[in-house]
Design a protein around this motif. Structure first.
Motif, PDB file in Angstrom:
ATOM      1  N   ILE A  28       7.462  -5.574  -0.735  1.00  0.00           N
ATOM      2  CA  ILE A  28       6.851  -6.847  -1.218  1.00  0.00           C
ATOM      3  C   ILE A  28       5.950  -7.226  -0.219  1.00  0.00           C
ATOM      4  N   GLY A  29       4.818  -7.841  -0.440  1.00  0.00           N
ATOM      5  CA  GLY A  29       3.849  -8.196   0.606  1.00  0.00           C
ATOM      6  C   GLY A  29       3.699  -9.803   0.211  1.00  0.00           C
ATOM      7  N   ALA A  30       4.040 -10.667   1.272  1.00  0.00           N
ATOM      8  CA  ALA A  30       3.822 -12.297   1.043  1.00  0.00           C
ATOM      9  C   ALA A  30       2.560 -12.639   2.022  1.00  0.00           C
ATOM     10  N   ASP A  31       1.449 -12.984   0.992  1.00  0.00           N
ATOM     11  CA  ASP A  31       0.295 -13.510   1.601  1.00  0.00           C
ATOM     12  C   ASP A  31      -0.552 -12.147   2.500  1.00  0.00           C
ATOM     13  N   SER A  32      -0.755 -12.582   3.796  1.00  0.00           N
ATOM     14  CA  SER A  32      -1.348 -11.539   4.522  1.00  0.00           C
ATOM     15  C   SER A  32      -0.577 -10.349   4.904  1.00  0.00           C
ATOM     16  N   GLY A  33       0.638 -10.310   4.611  1.00  0.00           N
ATOM     17  CA  GLY A  33       1.533  -9.221   4.728  1.00  0.00           C
ATOM     18  C   GLY A  33       1.157  -8.136   3.542  1.00  0.00           C
ATOM     19  N   ALA A  34       0.739  -8.774   2.428  1.00  0.00           N
ATOM     20  CA  ALA A  34       0.418  -7.734   1.251  1.00  0.00           C
ATOM     21  C   ALA A  34      -1.072  -7.156   1.794  1.00  0.00           C
ATOM     22  N   LYS A  35      -1.835  -7.877   2.685  1.00  0.00           N
ATOM     23  CA  LYS A  35      -3.197  -7.216   2.971  1.00  0.00           C
ATOM     24  C   LYS A  35      -2.595  -6.040   4.084  1.00  0.00           C
ATOM     25  N   PHE A  36      -1.789  -6.453   4.795  1.00  0.00           N
ATOM     26  CA  PHE A  36      -1.413  -5.303   5.987  1.00  0.00           C
ATOM     27  C   PHE A  36      -0.958  -4.348   5.357  1.00  0.00           C
ATOM     28  N   LEU A  37      -0.214  -4.299   4.440  1.00  0.00           N
ATOM     29  CA  LEU A  37       0.236  -3.148   3.660  1.00  0.00           C
ATOM     30  C   LEU A  37      -1.042  -2.164   2.994  1.00  0.00           C
ATOM     31  N   VAL A  38      -1.763  -3.007   2.150  1.00  0.00           N
ATOM     32  CA  VAL A  38      -2.865  -2.332   1.588  1.00  0.00           C
ATOM     33  C   VAL A  38      -3.677  -1.843   2.736  1.00  0.00           C
ATOM     34  N   GLN A  39      -4.060  -2.553   3.582  1.00  0.00           N
ATOM     35  CA  GLN A  39      -4.931  -1.797   4.892  1.00  0.00           C
ATOM     36  C   GLN A  39      -4.223  -0.570   5.479  1.00  0.00           C
ATOM     37  N   GLN A  40      -3.093  -0.467   5.335  1.00  0.00           N
ATOM     38  CA  GLN A  40      -2.229   0.813   6.040  1.00  0.00           C
ATOM     39  C   GLN A  40      -2.004   1.635   4.891  1.00  0.00           C
ATOM     40  N   GLY A  41      -2.652   1.547   3.746  1.00  0.00           N
ATOM     41  CA  GLY A  41      -2.653   2.482   2.777  1.00  0.00           C
ATOM     42  C   GLY A  41      -1.447   2.804   1.676  1.00  0.00           C
ATOM     43  N   PHE A  42      -0.680   1.850   1.827  1.00  0.00           N
ATOM     44  CA  PHE A  42       0.532   1.353   1.134  1.00  0.00           C
ATOM     45  C   PHE A  42       0.139   0.577  -0.335  1.00  0.00           C
ATOM     46  N   ARG A  43       0.820   0.743  -1.277  1.00  0.00           N
ATOM     47  CA  ARG A  43       0.864   0.082  -2.566  1.00  0.00           C
ATOM     48  C   ARG A  43       1.916  -0.835  -2.568  1.00  0.00           C
ATOM     49  N   PRO A  44       1.850  -2.197  -2.557  1.00  0.00           N
ATOM     50  CA  PRO A  44       2.922  -3.083  -2.711  1.00  0.00           C
ATOM     51  C   PRO A  44       3.398  -3.284  -4.137  1.00  0.00           C
ATOM     52  N   ASP A  45       4.834  -3.202  -4.125  1.00  0.00           N
ATOM     53  CA  ASP A  45       5.272  -3.317  -5.739  1.00  0.00           C
ATOM     54  C   ASP A  45       4.913  -4.702  -5.938  1.00  0.00           C
TER      55      ASP A  45
END
Length: 212
Positions: A28-45
């Motif tokens: 789960i990416g909360a706000d900019s945490g979702a951006k971080f995951l996407v930038q690192q090549g992960f797809r947030p559920d």
């Protein structure tokens, strides 16, 4: 049942955080945490929040790369983005929740995130906050504490009083001790071996394992 949920939120994050992701984790990416995951090549559920900390272009990318996006109004909401993510995780009833990026420069947010651990403890879900220097969780009545890479162990009451605290395997043992808000008796203990055992009889007790 989902075994483990990892929440990436908007505090301090780095490559160290990615080391905590294991196969089968729900992200789960909360706000900019979702951006971080996407930038690192992960797809947030799930990406969740008001997304006031990301640009319009970032939000488009988050929506494209996340399996589900839940957006809310930045003004008309009762919870922080992290609390929304945490409550969503609780509803999914995992065995464990790990929060990464839950500590940062905003002490008010950091402290509020620590308090969230109590919500999980009340329904029997183990939850923790981890960063490069700390691992924070609420103790159960009998808890085995593993040294891992965090040699220092501190105990802080999350209720006005925690009673019956006993420590085995620590440099500074305790026997049926009591901690109250404002006491520093439980700060900076050290495990003698790889594990130690803590027990207590009343209250809510935070365990903070740390390294310099």
């Amino acid at each position: 049942m989902t075994h483990r949920i990892i929440i990436f939120t908007g505090g301090k994050l780095g490559e160290w955080a990615l080391e905590h992701i294991a196969e089968g984790d729900l992200l789960i990416g909360a706000d900019s945490g979702a951006k971080f995951l996407v930038q690192q090549g992960f797809r947030p559920d799930i990406a969740i929040g008001d997304f006031d900390s990301v640009s319009d272009a970032d939000l488009i990318l988050i929506r494209e790369q996340s399996l589900q996006t839940i957006a809310c109004d930045p003004i008309d909401k009762d919870f922080t983005d992290t609390e929304m993510a945490f409550r969503l995780a609780l509803d999914l009833k995992p065995q464990e929740i790990v929060m990464l990026g839950a500590l940062g420069t905003r002490f008010d947010h950091s402290l509020a995130n620590v308090h969230l651990l109590s919500l999980a403890e009340e329904i029997g879900i183990h939850a923790s906050i981890i960063d490069q220097h700390n691992m924070i969780f609420l103790a159960s009545a009998v808890t085995t504490i593993h040294k891992r890479n965090f040699p220092n162990v501190s105990l802080l009451p999350l209720t006005m009083e925690v009673a019956g605290i006993t420590l085995r395997g620590f440099q500074y043992p305790l026997e049926e001790a009591k901690l109250t808000i404002g006491m520093s008796l439980g700060i900076s203990n050290v495990l003698l071996e790889e594990t130690g055992v803590l027990s207590f009889s009343e209250g809510k007790l935070l365990i903070i394992q740390s390294r310099d």
